[in-house]
Design an enzyme around this catalytic site. Structure first.
Site, PDB file in Angstrom:
ATOM      1  N   ALA A 121       0.793  -1.222   0.000  1.00  0.00           N
ATOM      2  CA  ALA A 121       0.000   0.000   0.000  1.00  0.00           C
ATOM      3  C   ALA A 121       0.831   1.282   0.000  1.00  0.00           C
ATOM      4  O   ALA A 121       0.298   2.352   0.266  1.00  0.00           O
ATOM      5  CB  ALA A 121      -0.929  -0.020   1.215  1.00  0.00           C
ATOM      6  N   HIS A 205      -0.099   6.939   3.970  1.00  0.00           N
ATOM      7  CA  HIS A 205       1.232   6.527   4.430  1.00  0.00           C
ATOM      8  C   HIS A 205       2.251   7.557   3.956  1.00  0.00           C
ATOM      9  O   HIS A 205       2.368   7.803   2.750  1.00  0.00           O
ATOM     10  CB  HIS A 205       1.600   5.163   3.850  1.00  0.00           C
ATOM     11  CG  HIS A 205       0.588   4.097   4.152  1.00  0.00           C
ATOM     12  ND1 HIS A 205       0.410   3.561   5.410  1.00  0.00           N
ATOM     13  CD2 HIS A 205      -0.325   3.474   3.363  1.00  0.00           C
ATOM     14  CE1 HIS A 205      -0.553   2.652   5.372  1.00  0.00           C
ATOM     15  NE2 HIS A 205      -1.022   2.590   4.142  1.00  0.00           N
TER      16      HIS A 205
HETATM   17  N1  LIG Z   1       1.591  -5.664   2.191  1.00  0.00           N
HETATM   18  C1  LIG Z   1       0.670  -4.715   2.319  1.00  0.00           C
HETATM   19  O1  LIG Z   1       0.886  -3.536   1.997  1.00  0.00           O
HETATM   20  C2  LIG Z   1      -0.679  -5.085   2.813  1.00  0.00           C
HETATM   21  C3  LIG Z   1      -0.901  -6.313   3.379  1.00  0.00           C
HETATM   22  N2  LIG Z   1      -2.138  -6.651   3.834  1.00  0.00           N
HETATM   23  C4  LIG Z   1      -2.283  -7.962   4.460  1.00  0.00           C
HETATM   24  O2  LIG Z   1      -2.719  -8.904   3.505  1.00  0.00           O
HETATM   25  C5  LIG Z   1      -3.501  -9.908   4.138  1.00  0.00           C
HETATM   26  C6  LIG Z   1      -4.848 -10.032   3.416  1.00  0.00           C
HETATM   27  O3  LIG Z   1      -5.524  -8.800   3.481  1.00  0.00           O
HETATM   28  P1  LIG Z   1      -7.101  -8.718   3.217  1.00  0.00           P
HETATM   29  O4  LIG Z   1      -7.460  -9.446   1.992  1.00  0.00           O
HETATM   30  O5  LIG Z   1      -7.477  -7.300   3.357  1.00  0.00           O
HETATM   31  O6  LIG Z   1      -7.649  -9.509   4.488  1.00  0.00           O
HETATM   32  P2  LIG Z   1      -9.127 -10.000   4.776  1.00  0.00           P
HETATM   33  O7  LIG Z   1      -9.269 -10.011   6.256  1.00  0.00           O
HETATM   34  O8  LIG Z   1     -10.114  -9.257   3.966  1.00  0.00           O
HETATM   35  O9  LIG Z   1      -9.104 -11.512   4.233  1.00  0.00           O
HETATM   36  C7  LIG Z   1      -8.278 -12.474   4.811  1.00  0.00           C
HETATM   37  C8  LIG Z   1      -8.887 -13.841   4.518  1.00  0.00           C
HETATM   38  O10 LIG Z   1      -7.948 -14.831   4.935  1.00  0.00           O
HETATM   39  C9  LIG Z   1      -8.594 -15.833   5.695  1.00  0.00           C
HETATM   40  N3  LIG Z   1      -7.606 -16.353   6.638  1.00  0.00           N
HETATM   41  C10 LIG Z   1      -7.026 -15.718   7.674  1.00  0.00           C
HETATM   42  N4  LIG Z   1      -6.119 -16.511   8.261  1.00  0.00           N
HETATM   43  C11 LIG Z   1      -6.124 -17.687   7.588  1.00  0.00           C
HETATM   44  C12 LIG Z   1      -5.408 -18.904   7.695  1.00  0.00           C
HETATM   45  N5  LIG Z   1      -4.498 -19.060   8.674  1.00  0.00           N
HETATM   46  N6  LIG Z   1      -5.664 -19.898   6.825  1.00  0.00           N
HETATM   47  C13 LIG Z   1      -6.599 -19.723   5.847  1.00  0.00           C
HETATM   48  N7  LIG Z   1      -7.317 -18.599   5.675  1.00  0.00           N
HETATM   49  C14 LIG Z   1      -7.074 -17.588   6.534  1.00  0.00           C
HETATM   50  C15 LIG Z   1      -9.774 -15.121   6.369  1.00  0.00           C
HETATM   51  O11 LIG Z   1     -10.817 -16.043   6.661  1.00  0.00           O
HETATM   52  C16 LIG Z   1     -10.185 -14.110   5.297  1.00  0.00           C
HETATM   53  O12 LIG Z   1     -11.145 -14.625   4.411  1.00  0.00           O
HETATM   54  C17 LIG Z   1      -3.652  -9.469   5.598  1.00  0.00           C
HETATM   55  O13 LIG Z   1      -2.698 -10.117   6.414  1.00  0.00           O
HETATM   56  C18 LIG Z   1      -3.349  -7.988   5.542  1.00  0.00           C
HETATM   57  O14 LIG Z   1      -2.870  -7.486   6.763  1.00  0.00           O
HETATM   58  C19 LIG Z   1      -3.189  -5.804   3.687  1.00  0.00           C
HETATM   59  C20 LIG Z   1      -3.011  -4.571   3.142  1.00  0.00           C
HETATM   60  C21 LIG Z   1      -1.735  -4.082   2.721  1.00  0.00           C
HETATM   61  O1  LIG Z   2      -3.512  -1.254   3.164  1.00  0.00           O
HETATM   62  C1  LIG Z   2      -2.890  -0.397   3.817  1.00  0.00           C
HETATM   63  O2  LIG Z   2      -3.054   0.828   3.690  1.00  0.00           O
HETATM   64  C2  LIG Z   2      -1.813  -0.800   4.765  1.00  0.00           C
HETATM   65  C3  LIG Z   2      -2.081  -1.995   5.526  1.00  0.00           C
HETATM   66  O3  LIG Z   2      -3.200  -2.335   5.878  1.00  0.00           O
HETATM   67  C4  LIG Z   2      -0.921  -2.802   5.898  1.00  0.00           C
HETATM   68  O4  LIG Z   2       0.209  -2.400   5.607  1.00  0.00           O
HETATM   69  O5  LIG Z   2      -1.134  -3.870   6.489  1.00  0.00           O
END
Ligand SMILES: NC(=O)C1=CN([C@@H]2O[C@H](COP(=O)(O)OP(=O)(O)OC[C@H]3O[C@@H](n4cnc5c(N)ncnc54)[C@H](O)[C@@H]3O)[C@@H](O)[C@H]2O)C=CC1
Ligand SMILES: O=C([O-])CC(=O)C(=O)O
Length: 254
Positions: A121, A205
């Site tokens: 992000a 950010h």
């Molecule tokens: N690198 C970055 O900049 C960013 C990273 N993220 C991360 O990416 C990941 C996914 O984000 P979102 O799609 O928004 O999350 P979300 O909460 O919308 O979806 C996550 C899904 O994974 C499933 N889940 C959680 N733990 C699990 C496990 N151990 N085994 C199987 N399924 C599991 C949940 O049931 C849910 O359906 C999160 O960890 C989030 O923090 C999110 C935004 C930015």
């Molecule tokens: O999506 C974003 O803005 C940032 C975020 O949640 C993460 O870094 O986990």
């Protein structure tokens, strides 16, 4: 390239929408989520397959996307890498556990698998990677999100965290993965401030880096995912761009 995904939430939904339109750059076919209904919903859209165990997809894919949680990285990524398959990790915060990071790197080295972590992000990771060739002396991140994104209610601007990235990812595991990506790219545990701000409707950010090549500041004002306001749309797009880049012959940008 055949791909499976672990975690069928906000990011996976955006990726699947691109797959439906033939714009993902890879063939997204296998879906795993601890909430099986979520996996079924996405699989239906692309005529894909829901798996009940990760190993059920491993001999059929080239790459596995983790879009679940930092905990899931330690839980499932070792076995994916052991099978020699590449991984794309969204929950980069997990890699601030340096024992886990080392373990994953060692497995990847021995099996020849690759570990990809997209910019997520934030913007500016390209410049930071270039700056890290020299010496980076200072690096900081100020993250400002609407209180709802941070899971709290407040009427005024509230500082929720001030400290190092390594602690931030423990206290806010699903909100500050960007701090981990920055720290790993800089090679230092960067300074992080997290602010809940009711006056903003974007996930913002601000990154500031000082090094022997110069100094820069980047500001990202991200639209939030409708399915999960913690997560910015740009994070999903950065993963999609990385997937598309795997097939590109000209790579622009570091
Ligand atoms: N690198 C970055 O900049 C960013 C990273 N993220 C991360 O990416 C990941 C996914 O984000 P979102 O799609 O928004 O999350 P979300 O909460 O919308 O979806 C996550 C899904 O994974 C499933 N889940 C959680 N733990 C699990 C496990 N151990 N085994 C199987 N399924 C599991 C949940 O049931 C849910 O359906 C999160 O960890 C989030 O923090 C999110 C935004 C930015
Ligand atoms: O999506 C974003 O803005 C940032 C975020 O949640 C993460 O870094 O986990």
């Amino acid at each position: 390239m055949k791909v499976g995904i672990i975690g069928c939430g906000a990011i996976a939904n955006i990726m699947t929408n691109f797959a439906v339109e033939g714009k993902l750059g890879v063939d997204l076919k296998f879906f795993y989520d601890k909430d099986i209904e979520r996996a079924e919903n996405l699989a239906l859209q692309v005529d894909g397959t829901v798996v009940l165990e990760i190993e059920d997809m491993l001999d059929k894919v080239d790459l596995v996307i983790e879009a679940a949680s930092p905990h899931a990285v330690g839980e499932v990524i070792p076995q994916v890498l052991e099978s020699g398959k590449n991984v794309l990790i969204m929950s980069v915060g997990a890699l601030m556990d340096f024992e886990l990071k080392d373990r994953l790197e060692k497995i990847a080295t021995s099996t020849g698998a690759k570990i990809y972590a997209p910019s997520g992000a934030i913007v500016g990771l390209d410049g930071i990677k270039a700056a890290s060739i020299g010496k980076i002396s200072e690096a900081s991140l100020i993250t400002r999100k609407p209180p709802r994104s941070l899971g709290i209610k407040t009427d005024g601007e509230t500082i929720l965290y001030e400290g190092k990235a390594s602690e931030a990812v423990k206290e806010f595991p699903t909100n500050i993965n960007v701090a981990a990506a920055l720290s790993i790219a800089c090679g230092i545990d960067i300074d992080v401030k997290i602010i809940a701000d009711p006056s903003v409707d974007r996930n913002m950010h601000e990154v500031h880096v000082v090094g022997d090549s110069g100094e820069f500041t980047t500001i990202t004002k991200n639209v939030r995912c409708s399915m999960n306001p913690k997560t910015s749309v740009l994070a999903a797009y950065s993963a999609i761009k990385l997937l598309r880049r795997l097939n590109e012959n000209i790579i622009v940008g570091t």
